[in-house]
Design an enzyme around this catalytic site. Structure first.
Site, short mmCIF file in Angstrom:
data_model
loop_
_atom_site.label_atom_id
_atom_site.label_comp_id
_atom_site.label_asym_id
_atom_site.label_seq_id
_atom_site.Cartn_x
_atom_site.Cartn_y
_atom_site.Cartn_z
N CYS A 1 0.79 -1.09 -0.05
CA CYS A 1 0.06 0.08 0.00
C CYS A 1 0.89 1.10 -0.18
O CYS A 1 0.37 2.29 -0.05
CB CYS A 1 -0.94 0.00 1.31
SG CYS A 1 -2.33 -1.18 1.40
N CYS B 1 -2.40 9.58 6.27
CA CYS B 1 -1.37 9.22 7.36
C CYS B 1 -1.81 9.44 8.77
O CYS B 1 -1.53 8.51 9.81
CB CYS B 1 -0.11 10.24 6.99
SG CYS B 1 0.62 10.02 5.59
#
Lengths: 404, 278
Positions: free
Chosen positions: B35, B106
């Site tokens: 990913c 994130c």
């Protein structure tokens, strides 16, 4: 902080000589080359000279050069001229590793009912000539394949392919934006019908491009307007930039031997040095490749992190990682080559030019390994100097588009 | 180049709490190498006080992934487990002086690692991992999407992708993401604090406008067309359809059906779309 610019496939600095050549055309030499007075006439002759300079670099006739605003415009012009000129044919051939200017245009054509064959590449980024040959049909209007790949520098045998197309009455276009000025070319002796280039890749400014269109080729303008460029591209000439591109072409022609010797040697030394870092792999065919480009994957770390650390030391490079593109997936070029996902995210491209020095290569070779070490120390996939067994290493998703 | 705050760059260049804690009481792993980012968070807990004594991370990812992980460990150290669990992804982003929209995932990764580590510590299953996988490319579940949409008040599919990565691969799940968004939009319109339980005329018009501008128009523009809202009169929504599609009678019907479908799904099943002729 000193800048070490190893990102010349992205863009280049304008050569001071190029800039100097352009300046008068913002001030005294402001005439419109079409005007029937001395102010127009004095400018027109400078454009003639610039066109000759660029033609010399390409090995073609000045009349075969059409100025545009960018490589993208050149690609669009070539593609749509070929398609509109052959309305009876509904098939195109291109590859999976082209620039988006070609890729997104053929996607559009596909929606308009065209059949598009996108050729794959092997793990070295090379075409399968057998696959190419079997893709060519009597319905094929155009084959468009780049000369050099922007990410890996891998070269396609475009002259050979152009010959195969000519035998079958298929138009052949090549996007040579990355190749012009880095490798010698003599279009006069080739069967290439059209070729795109962009000034800013060879030390001319951004905002100027050109399209080579072989004499005798049926050509339909993309930018319709006045009689400029002999009716092939409307719009008043971008005089200073055309002059700049001419000067840049003259300098590039002079420096071609240097690209193949000094630049190549620096690139090779840089590459060999970086390959001493464990778990690093070169992406692309190391033989048939631009002399200035290397693309290396550093496994188990991510490209953007490497770039930011490099930038901290003034070093400019680029990456094919997902995070640098904002697209969430790694570069389409590396994916087409089947680069494993352990490596695709950690790919770094370094692209040199004649301005670079051996000292700069030394500096990068000194700073690079500790950066990789630092990031691997942070990585959950790394333990005691080697890859660890981590549950995160494997992708547990079915039909994962990232892993392929 | 991304515009990272000084604090992001500081935590990226000088990451705090790297590694593994001395005694692993809880461990959370999210993301994967494929990913493009992955985070392993370990925590050491004083079980009597239920207090996080130490937290350490290992991250593979971009500058903002590393900074978010580092920030997270700083934020949870010394907090009770319950206090730590109250931290949202937005809190992580704020701690760092903000993140670019495209990098918000994130902060979400950090929050999810924390949740996973606490679940592991308590010996219970992770909530977000339950539910059905919607985005197969990045393995994102509907439960996870719903949570992030609510916490961050997301309204568009593009935002869902920026925050969770869902839809950022092949893009096949985008219609499903739209459905989830529409469902939550309805619910929060009904539940929202201070918001009327029933849809007022004003709110209805606003929702229609928003649906057209953020969901329907972009889809049409992609295909060379466009849409403009002219008026809303009871259940009737008056629009003009423009551009490439406007000249083709066959595509026009398809277009009107598409607009009706979307508006019914996103705002109100009673809606009737009519084309406005000047």
């Amino acid at each position: 902080m000193k800048t070490i610019y190893f990102d010349n496939n992205a863009t280049t600095r304008v050569d001071p000589e190029v800039f100097e050549a352009m300046v008068p055309f913002f001030q005294d030499l402001y005439g419109n080359p079409s005007s029937m007075h001395h102010k127009g006439g004095e400018v027109a002759q400078h454009i003639r000279r610039a066109r000759r300079q660029l033609a010399d670099l390409l090995g073609c006739e000045p009349e075969e050069v059409i100025y545009t605003a960018s490589g993208t415009e050149s690609d669009n012009t070539a593609l749509w001229s070929a398609i509109r000129g052959r309305p009876d044919k509904k098939h195109l051939v291109t590859s999976r590793v082209e620039h988006s200017a070609i890729h997104n245009n053929v996607a559009l054509l596909r929606r308009l009912g065209y059949l598009v064959t996108e050729l794959g590449v092997d793990k070295y980024g090379r075409l399968d000539m057998g696959e190419l040959l079997s893709a060519l049909t009597p319905d094929t209007a155009l084959v468009s394949l780049h000369w050099a790949n922007n990410e890996t520098g891998v070269l396609f045998p475009v002259e050979e392919i152009a010959g195969l197309c000519r035998e079958r009455d298929i138009i052949f276009h090549t996007d040579a934006v990355q190749a012009v000025g880095k490798i010698p070319m003599k279009l006069k002796d080739s069967k290439i019908d059209m070729l795109s280039l962009a000034g800013h890749k060879l030390h001319a400014p951004k905002g100027i491009g050109a399209l080579y269109a072989r004499q005798g080729l049926k050509f339909l303008p993309f930018m319709v307007g006045g009689h400029q460029e002999r009716g092939r591209r409307g719009g008043t000439e971008n005089v200073p930039y055309i002059v700049g591109l001419g000067k840049a072409a003259e300098l590039a022609l002079k420096r071609l031997p240097e690209e193949d010797t000094r630049v190549r040697a620096m690139r090779d030394r840089l590459e060999e040095g970086l390959l001493k870092i464990p778990y690093s792999i070169v992406n692309g065919d190391r033989k048939e490749r631009l002399p200035n480009t290397t693309n290396i994957s550093f496994e188990y770390i991510e490209g953007e992190s490497i770039l930011f650390h490099l930038s901290h030391f003034g070093i400019c490079a680029s990456s094919g990682s997902a995070c640098t593109s904002g697209s969430l997936e790694p570069s389409h070029v590396l994916r087409a080559m089947g680069v494993p996902f352990t490596a695709a995210h950690g790919s770094i491209r370094l692209s040199l030019c004649p301005y670079n020095t051996e000292d700069e290569v030394d500096f990068v070779l000194e700073k690079f390994p500790p950066i990789v070490e630092k990031l691997r120390a942070l990585s959950p996939f790394w333990k005691d100097g080697k890859p660890s067994d981590s549950a995160l290493l494997t992708c547990d998703t079915d039909n994962c588009s990232v892993c392929g | 180049m991304w515009e990272y705050s000084d604090k992001v760059m500081d935590h990226f260049e000088n990451p705090r709490n790297v590694g593994v804690v001395g005694r692993i009481d809880g461990e959370g792993q999210v993301g994967s190498l494929s990913c493009g980012d992955a985070l392993r968070l370990t925590i050491q807990v004083d079980k009597e006080k239920d207090l996080i004594e130490d937290a350490k991370f290992q991250t593979f990812g971009c500058a903002s992934a590393i900074a978010s992980s580092s920030a997270l460990t700083e934020m949870i150290k010394g907090k009770t487990v319950d206090e730590a669990l109250a931290i949202t992804n937005q809190d992580i982003a704020e701690f760092l002086g903000g993140l670019p929209r495209e990098k918000m995932h994130c902060s979400v990764m950090g929050q999810e690692a924390l949740e996973a580590a606490v679940a592991n510590y308590r010996g219970v299953p992770v909530k977000a991992a339950q539910g059905d996988v919607v985005c197969k490319c990045f393995g994102v579940t509907d439960a996870e999407i719903e949570k992030v949409v609510r916490v961050n008040r997301l309204t568009t599919v593009e935002e869902v992708t920026q925050f969770t990565k869902a839809g950022g691969g092949c893009g096949q799940c985008k219609p499903k993401l739209e459905e989830i968004l529409a469902r939550i939009l309805h619910q929060s319109a009904a539940e929202g604090p201070g918001k009327p339980a029933r849809m007022t005329a004003l709110r209805r018009i606003k929702l229609i406008e928003e649906a057209i501008n953020t969901q329907i128009a972009p889809a049409l523009i992609k295909d060379g067309g466009d849409i403009e809202l002219v008026d809303v009169d009871g259940p009737e929504v008056l629009v003009t359809l423009k551009g490439a599609c406007a000249s083709c009678p066959a595509s026009k019907q398809t277009l009107a059906d598409f607009v009706t479908d979307r508006l019914r799904a996103l705002v109100d099943p009673e809606i009737v779309v009519r084309e406005y002729h000047a």
